[in-house]
Design an enzyme around this catalytic site. Structure first.
Site, PDB file in Angstrom:
ATOM      1  N   ASP A   1       0.816  -1.223   0.000  1.00  0.00           N
ATOM      2  CA  ASP A   1       0.000   0.000   0.000  1.00  0.00           C
ATOM      3  C   ASP A   1       0.853   1.278   0.000  1.00  0.00           C
ATOM      4  OD1 ASP A   1      -2.419   1.417   0.103  1.00  0.00           O
ATOM      5  OD2 ASP A   1      -3.302   0.046   1.558  1.00  0.00           O
TER       6      ASP A   1
ATOM      7  N   ASP B   1      -9.774   3.913  -3.759  1.00  0.00           N
ATOM      8  CA  ASP B   1     -10.536   2.712  -3.380  1.00  0.00           C
ATOM      9  C   ASP B   1     -11.944   2.672  -3.987  1.00  0.00           C
ATOM     10  OD1 ASP B   1      -8.309   2.392  -1.860  1.00  0.00           O
ATOM     11  OD2 ASP B   1      -9.370   2.081   0.027  1.00  0.00           O
TER      12      ASP B   1
HETATM   13  C1  GLA Z   1      -5.998   1.399   1.340  1.00  0.00           C
HETATM   14  C2  GLA Z   1      -6.107   0.431   0.180  1.00  0.00           C
HETATM   15  C3  GLA Z   1      -7.279  -0.520   0.423  1.00  0.00           C
HETATM   16  C4  GLA Z   1      -7.073  -1.274   1.725  1.00  0.00           C
HETATM   17  C5  GLA Z   1      -6.895  -0.281   2.865  1.00  0.00           C
HETATM   18  C6  GLA Z   1      -6.468  -0.965   4.159  1.00  0.00           C
HETATM   19  O1  GLA Z   1      -7.089   2.261   1.409  1.00  0.00           O
HETATM   20  O2  GLA Z   1      -6.255   1.115  -1.031  1.00  0.00           O
HETATM   21  O3  GLA Z   1      -7.410  -1.433  -0.648  1.00  0.00           O
HETATM   22  O4  GLA Z   1      -5.960  -2.105   1.618  1.00  0.00           O
HETATM   23  O5  GLA Z   1      -5.879   0.688   2.565  1.00  0.00           O
HETATM   24  O6  GLA Z   1      -6.308  -0.063   5.210  1.00  0.00           O
END
Ligand code: GLA
Length: 430
Positions: A148, A208
């Site tokens: 991430d 996301d």
């Molecule tokens: C980010 C990522 C998500 C998930 C969250 C976890 O937002 O883009 O896909 O992994 O972190 O905290």
């Protein structure tokens, strides 16, 4: 001099790149804990979903990665060893024993960390701890790492700065000697599609996802892929499709895959037809496909949807993703045409109806489908609708009938005869 140079080249160790880890010839498939469970994970959640995947026949269909997302560790590293420590309350039998059970079921196991000081939920991240973490992950026998972008300490803002941050983990993973699929989750910042293929197997291209077809949300502020800074979150599936469409030219079996994020099918926010669009487009654009729901509570129609072998065959075909040939205003929305060749000479064609009204008998011209392959327009094609399973033949055009927010997708196979002679007799092709 020349022979000396050749000798040096011959004995120099081969340079290993993440791209050469032998993984990701087709986009990966599996399950990820985040979209449904967020931080509410533990051994039972992970194992029961793996079991449900197996029992539902999804492993057999190719969904072979079980990925545990954020929130699996203690809040602090071990003060003596400096290692990340799995949360003993969530994993009372230890991470290794859980991974072993998952391997014994026939799955591969995916782990999560961040190229930042912390993960997005505030647990220890791997920035500047790449080697110690990669070694631990390899000791635990992981097969996939989602990496991430949170808390990156400002080490972003240019492609090179981001590249260096992600390259460090790529090298650390390679150094372990264990083949580990390396999935960047960098949200499309710093033009990740231009540099990720040299260090990774896949790369997220947007903020996301959320469980909505096309609802605007200010938290996902950009409508196009080339967003200078804030990719955000709460991105609808049509927002993601629009961003992914121009980027597929950077993906394929010899580079890696644009990751359009985990699926929302089964989480309840979209209609059946909207989930059809979601699944079809993730397949046709060759995004990694990770289910993001509670698999043990899946309705039969959603299970059937994600089990469609014809759509999975398109996704897993060793060919590049389809291209968008046009996007036209229709009703109160748009119609999109995607077309792509498959490895055996077949073609896949998808039509999305983004409007709130049905699309009825729209002619989809071969001259648009085969824009770079004009010769194909002269043939009669056997066509199969991959959702209704109806088969027929078509010449010069397809006829699309698509429910609001739905997608029609066909596989086209060249008929044995060339239509050119009989079709154009007595007609002026121009
Ligand atoms: C980010 C990522 C998500 C998930 C969250 C976890 O937002 O883009 O896909 O992994 O972190 O905290």
């Amino acid at each position: 001099m020349l022979s000396f140079t050749l000798l040096v080249l011959a004995i120099a160790p081969a340079v290993i790149r993440a791209l050469d880890n032998g993984l990701g010839q087709t986009p990966p498939m599996g399950w990820n804990s985040w979209n449904h469970y967020t931080c509410d994970i533990n051994e039972t959640v992970i194992l029961s979903n793996a079991k449900a995947m197996e029992e539902a026949g999804l492993l057999e269909l190719g969904y072979n990665y079980i990925v545990m997302d954020d929130c699996w560790s203690k809040r602090e590293r071990d003060p003596e060893t400096g290692e990340i420590v799995p949360d003993p309350e969530k994993f009372p039998h230890g991470i290794e024993s859980m991974i072993e059970e998952i391997h014994n079921m026939g799955f591969k196991f995916g782990m999560y960390s961040s190229a930042g000081k912390y993960t997005c939920a505030g647990y220890p991240g791997s920035l500047d701890h790449e080697e110690i973490d990669a070694k631990k992950f390899a000791d635990w026998k992981i097969d996939y790492l989602k990496y991430d972008n949170c808390f990156n300490q400002g080490r972003s803002g240019t492609p090179l700065i981001s590249y260096k941050r992600y390259e460090a983990m790529s090298e650390a993973l390679n150094k372990t000697g264990r083949p580990i699929f390396y999935a960047l989750c960098q949200w499309g910042e710093d033009q990740v599609w231009n540099w990720a293929s040299t260090v990774a197997n896949s790369w997220r291209i947007t903020g996301d996802i959320y469980d909505s077809f096309n609802r605007y949300d200010i938290r996902c502020p950009c409508e196009t892929y080339d967003c200078p800074s804030l990719q955000g979150y709460h991105c609808s599936i049509m927002n993601i499709v629009n961003k992914a469409a121009p980027l597929v030219q950077k993906t394929g079996p010899n580079s890696g895959w644009s990751d359009m994020d985990m699926l929302e099918i089964g989480n309840g926010g979209m209609t059946y037809d909207e989930y059809i669009t979601h699944f079809t487009m993730w397949a046709v654009l060759k995004s990694p496909i990770f289910l993001g729901n509670d698999v043990s509570n899946m309705t039969p129609d959603h299970l059937e949807l994600v089990s469609n072998p014809d759509v999975i065959a398109v996704h897993q075909d060793v060919s590049a993703p389809a291209n968008r040939m046009w996007k036209k205003p229709f009703g109160d929305g748009y119609v999109h045409l995607f077309s792509g060749s498959l490895s055996n000479g077949d073609w896949v064609v998808a039509v999305i109806n983004e409007a709130n009204v049905p699309l009825v008998e729209m002619s989809i011209l071969f001259s648009d489908i085969f824009i770079d392959n004009r010769d194909n327009t002269k043939f009669v094609w056997n066509i199969k609708d991959l959702w209704t399973k109806e088969t027929t033949t078509a010449a010069r055009h397809l006829t699309a009938d698509v429910a609001p927010h739905g997608t029609q997708v066909w596989r086209l196979q060249k008929a044995t005869h060339n239509s050119y002679n009989y079709y154009w007799v007595g007609h002026n092709p121009n």
